[in-house]
Design a protein around this motif. Structure first.
Motif, PDB file in Angstrom:
ATOM      1  N   LEU A 137      18.539 -22.864  -6.325  1.00 16.60           N
ATOM      2  CA  LEU A 137      18.177 -21.710  -6.595  1.00 16.60           C
ATOM      3  C   LEU A 137      17.295 -21.820  -5.885  1.00 16.60           C
ATOM      4  O   LEU A 137      16.330 -22.065  -5.451  1.00 16.60           O
ATOM      5  N   ALA A 138      17.522 -20.272  -4.398  1.00 16.84           N
ATOM      6  CA  ALA A 138      16.894 -20.085  -3.794  1.00 16.84           C
ATOM      7  C   ALA A 138      16.554 -18.124  -4.693  1.00 16.84           C
ATOM      8  O   ALA A 138      17.451 -17.938  -4.989  1.00 16.84           O
ATOM      9  N   ASP A 139      15.560 -17.778  -4.816  1.00 19.39           N
ATOM     10  CA  ASP A 139      15.487 -16.635  -5.570  1.00 19.39           C
ATOM     11  C   ASP A 139      14.138 -15.152  -5.287  1.00 19.39           C
ATOM     12  O   ASP A 139      12.972 -16.214  -4.594  1.00 19.39           O
ATOM     13  N   ASP A 140      14.047 -14.121  -4.762  1.00 16.66           N
ATOM     14  CA  ASP A 140      13.342 -13.574  -3.958  1.00 16.66           C
ATOM     15  C   ASP A 140      13.340 -12.499  -4.887  1.00 16.66           C
ATOM     16  O   ASP A 140      14.579 -12.066  -4.945  1.00 16.66           O
ATOM     17  N   ASP A 141      11.717 -11.966  -5.528  1.00 16.06           N
ATOM     18  CA  ASP A 141      12.023 -10.782  -5.829  1.00 16.06           C
ATOM     19  C   ASP A 141      10.900 -10.355  -5.912  1.00 16.06           C
ATOM     20  O   ASP A 141       9.869  -9.407  -6.283  1.00 16.06           O
ATOM     21  N   SER A 142      10.716  -9.860  -4.546  1.00 16.88           N
ATOM     22  CA  SER A 142       9.406  -9.304  -3.819  1.00 16.88           C
ATOM     23  C   SER A 142       9.660  -7.433  -4.647  1.00 16.88           C
ATOM     24  O   SER A 142      11.174  -6.610  -4.454  1.00 16.88           O
ATOM     25  N   ALA A 143       8.458  -7.216  -4.137  1.00 16.42           N
ATOM     26  CA  ALA A 143       8.177  -5.801  -4.654  1.00 16.42           C
ATOM     27  C   ALA A 143       7.276  -4.315  -4.006  1.00 16.42           C
ATOM     28  O   ALA A 143       6.057  -5.262  -4.261  1.00 16.42           O
ATOM     29  N   ILE A 144       6.955  -4.022  -3.798  1.00 14.94           N
ATOM     30  CA  ILE A 144       6.336  -2.096  -3.215  1.00 14.94           C
ATOM     31  C   ILE A 144       6.628  -1.510  -3.589  1.00 14.94           C
ATOM     32  O   ILE A 144       7.177  -1.022  -4.242  1.00 14.94           O
ATOM     33  N   TYR A 145       4.940  -1.401  -4.519  1.00 16.10           N
ATOM     34  CA  TYR A 145       4.975   0.421  -5.202  1.00 16.10           C
ATOM     35  C   TYR A 145       3.923   0.929  -3.787  1.00 16.10           C
ATOM     36  O   TYR A 145       2.532   0.061  -4.064  1.00 16.10           O
ATOM     37  N   ALA A 146       5.075   2.091  -4.139  1.00 15.45           N
ATOM     38  CA  ALA A 146       3.640   2.540  -3.071  1.00 15.45           C
ATOM     39  C   ALA A 146       3.575   3.883  -3.588  1.00 15.45           C
ATOM     40  O   ALA A 146       4.261   4.683  -3.885  1.00 15.45           O
ATOM     41  N   PHE A 147       2.651   4.961  -3.035  1.00 12.73           N
ATOM     42  CA  PHE A 147       1.893   5.903  -3.507  1.00 12.73           C
ATOM     43  C   PHE A 147       0.150   6.406  -1.641  1.00 12.73           C
ATOM     44  O   PHE A 147      -0.032   5.500  -2.552  1.00 12.73           O
ATOM     45  N   THR A 148       1.054   7.463  -1.915  1.00 14.16           N
ATOM     46  CA  THR A 148       0.254   8.164  -0.286  1.00 14.16           C
ATOM     47  C   THR A 148       0.378   9.286  -0.970  1.00 14.16           C
ATOM     48  O   THR A 148       0.991  10.353  -0.833  1.00 14.16           O
ATOM     49  N   GLY A 149      -0.869  10.056  -0.800  1.00 15.49           N
ATOM     50  CA  GLY A 149      -1.078  11.501  -0.718  1.00 15.49           C
ATOM     51  C   GLY A 149      -2.528  12.253   0.427  1.00 15.49           C
ATOM     52  O   GLY A 149      -3.055  11.323   0.887  1.00 15.49           O
ATOM     53  N   GLY A 150      -1.686  13.060   0.599  1.00 16.86           N
ATOM     54  CA  GLY A 150      -2.801  14.078   1.188  1.00 16.86           C
ATOM     55  C   GLY A 150      -3.168  15.210   0.834  1.00 16.86           C
ATOM     56  O   GLY A 150      -1.855  16.388   0.483  1.00 16.86           O
ATOM     57  N   PHE A 151      -4.399  15.737   0.475  1.00 14.30           N
ATOM     58  CA  PHE A 151      -4.698  16.573  -0.399  1.00 14.30           C
ATOM     59  C   PHE A 151      -5.414  17.647  -0.041  1.00 14.30           C
ATOM     60  O   PHE A 151      -6.690  17.158   0.173  1.00 14.30           O
ATOM     61  N   ALA A 152      -5.547  19.206  -0.190  1.00 19.69           N
ATOM     62  CA  ALA A 152      -6.635  19.711   0.735  1.00 19.69           C
ATOM     63  C   ALA A 152      -6.049  21.381   0.376  1.00 19.69           C
ATOM     64  O   ALA A 152      -5.531  21.918  -0.127  1.00 19.69           O
ATOM     65  N   LEU A 153      -7.761  21.590  -0.253  1.00 12.44           N
ATOM     66  CA  LEU A 153      -8.325  22.873  -0.792  1.00 12.44           C
ATOM     67  C   LEU A 153      -9.371  23.779  -0.262  1.00 12.44           C
ATOM     68  O   LEU A 153      -9.989  23.323   1.009  1.00 12.44           O
ATOM     69  N   GLY A 154      -9.192  24.929   0.408  1.00  8.76           N
ATOM     70  CA  GLY A 154      -9.989  25.479   1.749  1.00  8.76           C
ATOM     71  C   GLY A 154     -10.261  26.781   1.230  1.00  8.76           C
ATOM     72  O   GLY A 154      -9.098  27.692   1.139  1.00  8.76           O
ATOM     73  N   LYS A 155     -11.292  27.546   1.563  1.00  5.09           N
ATOM     74  CA  LYS A 155     -10.622  29.064   1.704  1.00  5.09           C
ATOM     75  C   LYS A 155     -10.323  29.638   3.198  1.00  5.09           C
ATOM     76  O   LYS A 155      -9.705  30.549   2.615  1.00  5.09           O
ATOM     77  N   SER A 156     -11.167  28.455   4.121  1.00  6.33           N
ATOM     78  CA  SER A 156      -9.921  29.417   5.376  1.00  6.33           C
ATOM     79  C   SER A 156      -9.050  28.005   5.542  1.00  6.33           C
ATOM     80  O   SER A 156      -8.353  28.109   4.459  1.00  6.33           O
ATOM     81  N   SER A 157      -8.016  27.637   6.233  1.00  8.46           N
ATOM     82  CA  SER A 157      -7.439  26.706   6.659  1.00  8.46           C
ATOM     83  C   SER A 157      -7.165  25.350   5.860  1.00  8.46           C
ATOM     84  O   SER A 157      -8.499  24.651   5.745  1.00  8.46           O
ATOM     85  N   ALA A 158      -5.738  25.445   5.389  1.00  8.05           N
ATOM     86  CA  ALA A 158      -6.211  23.461   5.232  1.00  8.05           C
ATOM     87  C   ALA A 158      -5.213  23.155   4.747  1.00  8.05           C
ATOM     88  O   ALA A 158      -3.544  23.462   5.154  1.00  8.05           O
ATOM     89  N   TYR A 159      -4.605  21.838   5.346  1.00  9.16           N
ATOM     90  CA  TYR A 159      -4.155  21.174   5.875  1.00  9.16           C
ATOM     91  C   TYR A 159      -3.716  19.742   5.049  1.00  9.16           C
ATOM     92  O   TYR A 159      -4.799  18.902   4.844  1.00  9.16           O
ATOM     93  N   GLY A 160      -2.498  19.373   4.455  1.00  7.94           N
ATOM     94  CA  GLY A 160      -2.171  17.730   3.696  1.00  7.94           C
ATOM     95  C   GLY A 160      -1.024  17.367   3.596  1.00  7.94           C
ATOM     96  O   GLY A 160      -0.223  17.855   3.703  1.00  7.94           O
ATOM     97  N   ILE A 161      -1.944  16.022   4.374  1.00  9.50           N
ATOM     98  CA  ILE A 161      -0.407  15.435   5.196  1.00  9.50           C
ATOM     99  C   ILE A 161      -0.439  14.098   4.248  1.00  9.50           C
ATOM    100  O   ILE A 161      -1.263  13.464   4.156  1.00  9.50           O
ATOM    101  N   ALA A 162       0.934  13.637   3.951  1.00 16.11           N
ATOM    102  CA  ALA A 162       0.958  12.399   3.521  1.00 16.11           C
ATOM    103  C   ALA A 162       2.489  11.420   3.907  1.00 16.11           C
ATOM    104  O   ALA A 162       2.973  12.319   3.791  1.00 16.11           O
ATOM    105  N   VAL A 163       1.724  10.382   5.167  1.00 13.26           N
ATOM    106  CA  VAL A 163       2.449   9.369   5.001  1.00 13.26           C
ATOM    107  C   VAL A 163       2.907   8.109   4.654  1.00 13.26           C
ATOM    108  O   VAL A 163       1.857   7.281   4.960  1.00 13.26           O
ATOM    109  N   GLY A 164       3.707   7.597   3.821  1.00 16.67           N
ATOM    110  CA  GLY A 164       4.458   5.651   4.441  1.00 16.67           C
ATOM    111  C   GLY A 164       5.490   5.190   4.485  1.00 16.67           C
ATOM    112  O   GLY A 164       6.652   6.198   4.150  1.00 16.67           O
TER     113      GLY A 164
END
Length: 186
Positions: A1-28
């Motif tokens: 028996l050859a068995d592979d149970d590889s797993a990736i659990y990923a969270f990426t986030g980009g958040f921004a708040l501002g009075k002037s311009s705001a930029y929130g970017i997330a790349v995974g």
């Protein structure tokens, strides 16, 4: 028996708040590329019992990419990109002049049951200017599955000789984006 149970659990986030311009970017970006190989090669095997040559691949990617931005005066731009790839191989083989003589069943089986779940989203909200949300998602499952008897002799005295290659991947992709503004188009 050859068995592979590889797993990736990923969270990426980009958040921004501002009075002037705001930029929130997330790349995974998540990639699984494994090889699972169960092989009898150039061998002689005599048994009164059963023989099983089994290669199983059950890779999992669970990916969440979220971007958010909020601004009270100028532009709010939010975006996310999720790139997920599963590219595995699973092979069960009896090759190279092997001789198998079993008392009961012989099973040569390669099974793929990959799971890829991807969620991406972007939400940009501005009180007085432009709100923009962007979501991009690229997901791919491309696995190679093989069950092989080649240049070999396989016999089962009282059972059957079973050869199975099965691939049942599941890909779920969800993408959402939104933009809003009180005074201009979003």
């Amino acid at each position: 028996l050859a068995d592979d149970d590889s797993a990736i659990y990923a969270f990426t986030g980009g958040f921004a708040l501002g009075k002037s311009s705001a930029y929130g970017i997330a790349v995974g970006m998540n990639v699984l590329a494994n090889s699972v190989d169960a092989t009898i090669q150039n061998s002689t095997l005599h048994t009164s019992d059963s023989v099983s040559v089994d290669a199983e691949e059950s890779a999992t990617i669970i990916s969440v990419a979220v971007g958010g931005a909020g601004s009270s005066e100028k532009s709010a731009i939010a975006g996310s990109a999720a790139i997920n790839v599963i590219s595995n191989t699973a092979e069960a083989r009896v090759i190279g002049g092997s001789h198998i003589q079993a008392g009961s069943a012989v099973t040569i089986k390669a099974v793929d049951s990959a799971l890829l779940v991807s969620v991406s989203g972007g939400l940009g909200i501005s009180k007085s200017s432009t709100g923009v949300g962007v979501s991009i998602s690229y997901n791919r499952v491309s696995n190679g599955i093989a069950a092989v008897i080649d240049d070999s002799t396989v016999t089962a005295a009282t059972g059957s000789v079973s050869l199975l290659a099965s691939s049942t991947p599941l890909l779920v992709g969800i993408g959402a984006a939104g933009g809003g503004s009180k005074s201009t188009a979003g």
